[in-house]
Each structure stands twice: as C-alpha cells, then as structure tokens.
Motif scaffolding. Structure first.
Motif, PDB file in Angstrom:
ATOM      1  N   GLN A  34     -36.602 -16.135 -12.810  1.00  0.00           N
ATOM      2  CA  GLN A  34     -35.764 -17.316 -12.977  1.00  0.00           C
ATOM      3  C   GLN A  34     -36.616 -18.584 -12.943  1.00  0.00           C
ATOM      4  N   GLU A  44     -37.172 -21.566 -15.905  1.00  0.00           N
ATOM      5  CA  GLU A  44     -36.946 -22.995 -15.742  1.00  0.00           C
ATOM      6  C   GLU A  44     -38.060 -23.815 -16.359  1.00  0.00           C
ATOM      7  N   SER A  66     -30.662 -32.078  -3.633  1.00  0.00           N
ATOM      8  CA  SER A  66     -30.778 -32.539  -5.016  1.00  0.00           C
ATOM      9  C   SER A  66     -31.117 -34.021  -5.115  1.00  0.00           C
ATOM     10  N   ASN A  71     -34.429 -23.532  -0.946  1.00  0.00           N
ATOM     11  CA  ASN A  71     -33.831 -22.973  -2.150  1.00  0.00           C
ATOM     12  C   ASN A  71     -34.149 -21.475  -2.261  1.00  0.00           C
ATOM     13  N   LEU A 118     -26.310 -23.559  -3.619  1.00  0.00           N
ATOM     14  CA  LEU A 118     -27.037 -23.510  -4.891  1.00  0.00           C
ATOM     15  C   LEU A 118     -26.229 -24.155  -6.011  1.00  0.00           C
ATOM     16  N   THR A 163     -26.236 -27.936  -5.473  1.00  0.00           N
ATOM     17  CA  THR A 163     -27.560 -28.483  -5.788  1.00  0.00           C
ATOM     18  C   THR A 163     -27.751 -28.585  -7.294  1.00  0.00           C
ATOM     19  N   ALA A 164     -27.382 -27.497  -7.988  1.00  0.00           N
ATOM     20  CA  ALA A 164     -27.568 -27.487  -9.442  1.00  0.00           C
ATOM     21  C   ALA A 164     -26.758 -28.602 -10.086  1.00  0.00           C
ATOM     22  N   SER A 223     -28.005 -32.281  -9.108  1.00  0.00           N
ATOM     23  CA  SER A 223     -29.277 -32.670  -9.730  1.00  0.00           C
ATOM     24  C   SER A 223     -29.038 -33.362 -11.058  1.00  0.00           C
ATOM     25  N   SER A 266     -17.281 -28.942  -9.067  1.00  0.00           N
ATOM     26  CA  SER A 266     -18.127 -27.989  -8.348  1.00  0.00           C
ATOM     27  C   SER A 266     -17.467 -27.595  -7.039  1.00  0.00           C
ATOM     28  N   ALA A 286     -23.140 -19.709 -12.916  1.00  0.00           N
ATOM     29  CA  ALA A 286     -23.992 -20.638 -12.165  1.00  0.00           C
ATOM     30  C   ALA A 286     -25.115 -19.932 -11.429  1.00  0.00           C
ATOM     31  N   LYS A 295     -29.497 -20.754 -15.970  1.00  0.00           N
ATOM     32  CA  LYS A 295     -29.567 -22.211 -16.026  1.00  0.00           C
ATOM     33  C   LYS A 295     -29.134 -22.644 -17.416  1.00  0.00           C
TER      34      LYS A 295
END
Lengths: 314, 272
Positions: free
Chosen positions: A309, A313, B92, B103, B151, B154-155, B158, B190, B267, B271
């Motif tokens: 992963q 990225e 984030s 993380n 997670l 955070t995603a 960001s 979210s 999620a 990504k």
C-alpha cells in the motif's frame, strides 16, 4: 479542553508555502488531540496482547487465572501445540479454508465487477444488493446456511436431489464439513471483493479501453491484456487484505460446525477459540499459544500488505 | 440496438442478484413457515400457509437482547467517534510527532485476531469484574472500529484545504475551535461512515459477546440467537424470525446509507 495557543506563523501563507508546510500548530497540541487514542491503544490493544503472551508462557488453569500465580513454563505451550497431532491438520485446514475461499471470492468478485462496470438499467441498484451478505450479522448468515445445508430438510439437498444427486450430509460428515463452511465463507466474501475491485476498475481511464477497441481487441482480449494487468495492484491489495481477515475467522465456522465433526473443519483460529472458550474446561495457555502463532502468520501477510500500500501511494 | 443489449444485461444482473440473495430469501421464507411444515420434503419454496408464530416466539424471548445490542452499538459509536475524530485531526492537520508510526500501528492493530484480543480482555475483565457487563462489551467491541475510524478520518481530513485552516488561525481560532467549528462540520460524511460501521460491527459481534458476556443477564442478540439454536433445533422458524429482526439494521443501512457503506469498504483498502 485544549485551547493552547498554536505557534503563530505570523504570515499569510501563499499556496506554495501551504503545500510545503503540511501541518500546522505545535506538536504538543497534536499530542493532546491524539492522547485519547494513544491511551486507548495502550490499554485495549497493547495490554490485552501482553496478557495473551503472558498466558502463553505460563501454565494457567482457572484457579491460577483468578489468583494470578501461574507457573512459568517458557515455550512449553508452544512446543506442546506444535507437536500435537491436531497442529498439522489445523494448519492444513487453515490453508484450505483461506486459499479456496480467497480464490473463489476473488474470481467471482472480479467477474461481477467487470459485469457491473458497464452501466445498464438498474446496475447501481443491483450492485447495492450484492452488499447484503457482507452487512448481515455473521450469526444470521451462519445459521441460515446451517439450515439450508441441513441433511434431511435443507433446501440445498432438495435442489441436488431434484437433479439426481444423493443426500449429502454437509455439516455432519467429516468429508464435507470444511467444504460447507468454505461455501458459506465464499458467499460472505464476495461483496468485499466486488466493491474494492469495482472501485479499482473505475480508476482505469476510459480511453485505455477505447484504444484497445480501436486496435480491434475483443472483450476477452481486452480483459486479459488491459483490465487484468492494470488491476494488479488493487488485486494484490484485495487478496492480501482478504487473507489477513480470513485467517482470523472464528464465528462462521464455530456457529456452523464448531470445528467438527472429528476436527475436520478445525482451523487455527477455531482451535484457539475452542481451547479457551469452547469447552467446559478453559485451557487459556495453549489457546493463547495457538493465537499467538496465528498473529505471527497474520503479521507476515499484513506487513506485505502495508508495504504494497505504501508503494501504491508513491 | 444498445437498449436491447442493456436489457439483456439487466436480466442477467437480476438473475445473479437473485442467486446471491437466495439465502436471505430463504431466511425470510423459513421465518414465516408453520412449525409442522419445517421438515416437509421437499421444502416449500414459498410460505404456503404463512404464520407469524416464529415472530411471536421471538418476541417472547428475544426482545431484551435486541435492546442490549442497540445500547452496545450506540455506546460503540460514541466511544469510537470520541477517540477517532480528534486523533484523525492530529494525524492529518496537526504536527503530530511519530504520526507515521501511529498510522502503521493502526494498520497492524486491525490484523490481530479477535480470539487473541478476547483472551486478553477475558484475563483483564476477570480481575476487574467487568465480565458480563455492558461497559465491558462496549469497550471490547469498540476495538473493532477505532483503528478503522482513525484511518478513515485521517484520510479524509488530509484532503481539507490548508488555506481553510490557515484562515481560521488568522481569525484567532485555536486548535480546538478549528476542530469543532471547521474540521468536524466538513468531515460530517466521514463521521457518518465511521458511525455506521462502528454500530454495525458492534451489533454483529459474536466473538467478544460469546467470550466476555456469556453468563450474564445482558446478552446481545447475536448470542441469544446462538443460545436459541443450541437449545431447540426444532423451532427453526423462530430462529429465522430472530435472524430477520437482527438483520434490520443492515437493511436500514443499505437503504438509507448505501453511499457511505461503499465508501467505508473502499476506504480501508484503496487510495483514491
């Protein structure tokens, strides 16, 4: 409440500057916001894990469990479980359960994702229906499958009987119990594979397909030469994540077969559960040893997933 | 021409969905079947003489357990949001030292088998007297959702434009004000996704319930179905009726929040 003053930057940030400076504020403010999580992880992840290691290197019986004076035995519990005749069969069942489940979940999930990629009437609605198995509580799915696979009154045997197949004792025969739980587990895992692979397909730009079709590639060639290779990173992530999740499955097997009959559907996770909670005589120490072996296996594949992963990225 | 082709695809899609959902149909069918017809051979494909006796048997015994599951689910939602949202903010948008390590720990935490966690919790709860308590189960069940929640937050966070955060700062807002009045309102979706999953996972949990809450009076619905199966194998219509009711939250989610469900599944893995 954390209303500490943030380090004043003092200047209006230009977009370039904002991009360079990813984060704002003093580290202490950040730590304050993350503090509940850190405390939580320490108390409800790290500590139970330490307890589980502690259980596995002592000889805990129920009495010692309450009083906390178990005898230290080092790696004896690990030696015991590895040399137990159950170990090779549980390991093999785990490999079969995980491997066969993943193979079918992935293949069916991918076929459905490709099928649903084309927009047609009701495609969104039908795709949503495929999420149902994933959202149901496992006890619901497992008990429904148990009843459908019932030897005398199950609908599956009734269907099979109609096409001339004799009665199969799905859950009660050692020959088919593992197959039975694998079938139920494949059904459970299809939605996860479908959703992730479908979103992976969405990220493949449409002009790639156009180019392929201009080159005269048929649907089959396009799939094998274009879709499948482009989807490889997403596929790898799907399978690895599925692997880590499938390794630790207890409920579906426990509810349907309890790992039996004659241990024929006993995986490592179910073995651990049975030793600790499944019998009247809880044997926490061997159970923790089996569980910790399972953690190590899961982590090996888990780290592969994290690496993959991270690479995605960049 | 194209219309004809898509009709063909729709028909095929309906067929696939029907096969996939057959177990769900079967559960509903059996829940409406008379007790005497349960063992009929071949089984009735439709509830020929539909009866609600399964449901009334369910109402007699299972109602309190549905309440317990509801409480546990809601407790998990509150706990998960309270821990995950600020942590996501810190990871984030704030300068959190060791953020990458954290993380990584969260990713790994999701991979620990629930059996192992259950043993650890059991060992701790025996001492603390938390076995068979509502709080104990909420705490244990929340471990399924917290790493996922952090997670996800955070995603998403960001992606919030820094300019917005900077502007708030210039207006004199501290980190807490920024979090409460800017970051959280933007992250509403979210928060919804995290809440949905935290609830659903707690509602569906079997491993923690069957290990930490098996002897108490506070039994969640998953465990009460399990006990039901163990005690009377003849009353499958009542078992399936309970299963139907236990599936209601999933159905509600699918109808009202399908968008968030798909977002949540994706999620964790991919990504955008």
């Amino acid at each position: 409440m954390t209303t500490t003053a943030t380090t004043a930057d003092g200047e209006v940030s230009s977009p370039a500057r904002a991009r360079r400076r990813r984060s704002t504020g003093s580290p202490w403010v950040a730590v304050a916001f993350a503090a509940p999580l850190i405390v939580y992880l320490a108390a409800f992840y790290a500590y139970p894990l330490i307890r589980s290691v502690d259980l596995s290197i002592h000889d805990y019986n129920i009495r010692a469990f309450v009083q906390g004076n178990a005898e230290f035995v080092g790696l004896q519990n690990y030696a015991d479980i590895v040399s137990s005749p159950l170990f090779p069969s549980a390991l093999w069942n785990t490999v079969l359960f995980v491997g066969v489940s993943l193979l079918f979940q992935y293949a069916i999930g991918l076929a459905l994702a490709v099928f649903f990629r084309a927009n047609f009437k009701l495609s969104g609605f039908l795709r949503a229906l495929f999420l149902v198995p994933w959202l149901l509580p496992l006890i619901v799915s497992a008990s429904t499958w148990s009843w459908m696979m019932n030897s005398d009154s199950g609908i599956i045997n009734s269907f099979l009987g109609a096409v001339g197949v004799g009665q199969i004792n799905w859950i009660t025969s050692p020959d088919t119990a593992l197959t039975a739980v694998i079938i139920a587990n494949i059904w459970l895992g299809i939605p996860f594979n479908l959703v992730i692979l479908y979103s992976g397909l969405q990220n493949i730009p449409g002009d790639v397909y156009e180019a392929a079709s201009l080159d005269g590639a048929g649907a089959w060639t396009t799939f094998w030469r274009v879709t499948f290779p482009l989807l490889r990173p997403v596929s790898a992530i799907t399978v690895l994540l599925g692997l880590v999740y499938t390794l630790k499955v207890v409920d579906i097997i426990w509810i349907m077969t309890k790992g039996g009959p004659a241990n024929s559907s006993l995986t490592l996770a179910v073995w651990s559960y049975r030793e600790a909670f499944g019998t009247g005589q809880p044997a926490f120490s061997p159970a923790a040893a089996v569980g910790n072996v399972l953690i190590v296996i899961a982590l090996i594949f888990g780290l592969a997933y994290v690496r993959l992963q991270r690479r995605e990225e960049h | 021409m194209t219309a004809r082709r898509t009709w063909w695809k729709t028909a095929l899609g309906v067929l696939f969905a029907a096969i996939m959902l057959f177990p769900v149909y079967w559960m509903i069918n059996v829940s409406l079947t008379q007790r005497g017809d349960l063992r009929s051979n071949p089984p009735h494909l439709f509830p020929v003489n539909p009866t609600l006796e399964g449901y009334s048997a369910m109402l007699d015994g299972q109602l309190p357990s549905l309440g317990v599951s509801l409480l546990v689910g809601l407790g998990c939602v509150v706990l998960t949001l309270a821990i995950a949202a600020p942590a996501g903010y810190a990871m984030s948008l704030l300068r959190l030292p060791g953020g990458r390590t954290l993380n990584f720990i969260l990713l790994v935490a999701q991979m620990i088998p629930a059996v192992v966690m259950a043993m650890g919790f059991y060992a701790i709860y025996v001492r603390l007297g938390l076995l068979n308590s509502l709080w104990g189960l909420i705490l244990a069940d929340s471990t399924i959702a917290v790493p996922f929640g952090v997670l996800l937050f955070t995603a998403f966070m960001s992606g919030i434009p820094r300019e917005l955060i900077q502007a708030a700062k210039i207006d004199g807002a501290g980190a807490w004000r920024t979090f409460v009045s800017i970051v959280m309102p933007i992250s509403r979706n979210s928060a919804l996704t995290v809440s949905l999953f935290a609830f659903l996972w707690a509602w569906s949990d079997f491993v923690f319930a069957s290990t930490l809450n098996r002897n108490g009076s506070m039994v969640p619905v998953t465990l009460s179905i399990y006990a039901f199966i163990g005690n009377n194998t003849t009353q499958w219509n009542a078992i399936m009726a309970t299963a139907v009711v236990a599936s209601v939250p999933a159905a509600v989610l699918l109808v009202f929040a399908q968008r968030y469900v798909a977002a949540g599944v994706t999620a964790g893995a991919v990504k955008d």
